[in-house]
Design an enzyme around this catalytic site. Sequence first.
Site: not given
Length: 392
Positions: A7, A84, A173, A234, A377
């Site tokens: 990843n 990923r 996600h 954000r 993940e």
Amino acid sequence: MNILIINTGSSSLKYQLFDMEAATVITGGVVERIGESEGILTHKTFDSGDVQKNIITRPIPDHQAAMHLVADQITQGIDAVGHRVVQGGESFKAATLITPEVKKAIEANNPLAPLHNPPNLIGIRVAEELFPGKPQVAVFDTNFHQTIPEKAYLYALPYSYYTDHRIRKYGFHGTSHKYVARETARLMGKRPEEVNLITLHLGNGCSISAVKGGECRDTSMGMTPLAGVMMGTRCGDLDPAIFGYLMDNTGLTQSELDEVLNKQSGLKGICGKNDLRDIHDQAAKGDKNAALAVDMFAYQIKKYIGAYAAVLGRVDALVFTAGVGENDEIVRAKALDGLDFLGIDIDEAVNNVRNPEAHTIHTADSRVQVWVVPTDEERQIAIETQAVLDKS
Ligand code: AMP
């Protein structure tokens, strides 16, 4: 079969080696500060409950050097590599075996994810060199959201912006939403097709998804990971006219404003901190903006729950995951406060007890179950990598 999961972020590289038969992680770690004067590798080996940790600090100029350093640490055999990849655009509906054509298609999606797809591709190329002949599989963050219908993924802009510029909601996600959705169905004793879920990935980045019978029907992030609920730094959803207004009235350039919306907004914009542990401490000391930031965050989460309940028609469970979702009982309680009219009722005492395992926090009378499920993940990428290899 041993599957190595890679990843790659813009300045980091996370990895885990799975023994798929034993369903365990053999070894894993993270390389951070790639490209800075001093890089750091933290490598862990797991051996029947024992963890051995090895830390190496040295300049790590690029992702290629990082991958070589990782490969030097891994003494076990590797049968396949799962990567990923952040943005699969519309080209990839599912995880896929990497071929020269697939790499070209990933590259074609670079403009949609300029900070993420290029390092993901470097990870793939270096892994091909390091592990020649071993199958490599790409698992995209956007895969799970490819079932979102057109009416939900299109923005109300001239239609040609979609056809000519690929402007649409992609969502992110996805691997996490998919993992917790599958896991929650399993824990409920159901098949994924049997349950309607609202999955809430609340970490430094936040996204919420409506999952109907195992398929994603809507998600809060958009064409980029800036949309949706406010996050650590954000801004989340905004009136789109604000951007031009600020450019005209502050003298900030487009890239400076971009930086403000991505890195100086969200919780941090309101109270100066982005980690909720610090924010709760500040609020407890009487900092009004810290309390306001938590209130705003919980309110926005609540609005998405209401919206996605309407999208799904019937909600069987809510699933909280990621750093905030798994650990922050205050945010969970505030976001769910007053939702008893939707059949959502949590047990405050159970909610307040930290539990690292997957668990429920609803009352016996709650029509909707409320789960806290740790995300994984890397494990989901390993599962999907194996599934692609089994089929090929
Ligand atoms: P993630 O992006 O999933 O790693 O989540 C990171 C965020 O989770 C941090 O910025 C914190 O705001 C939050 N977090 C992590 N641990 C806790 C905790 N014990 N209590 C409250 N928030 C936490």
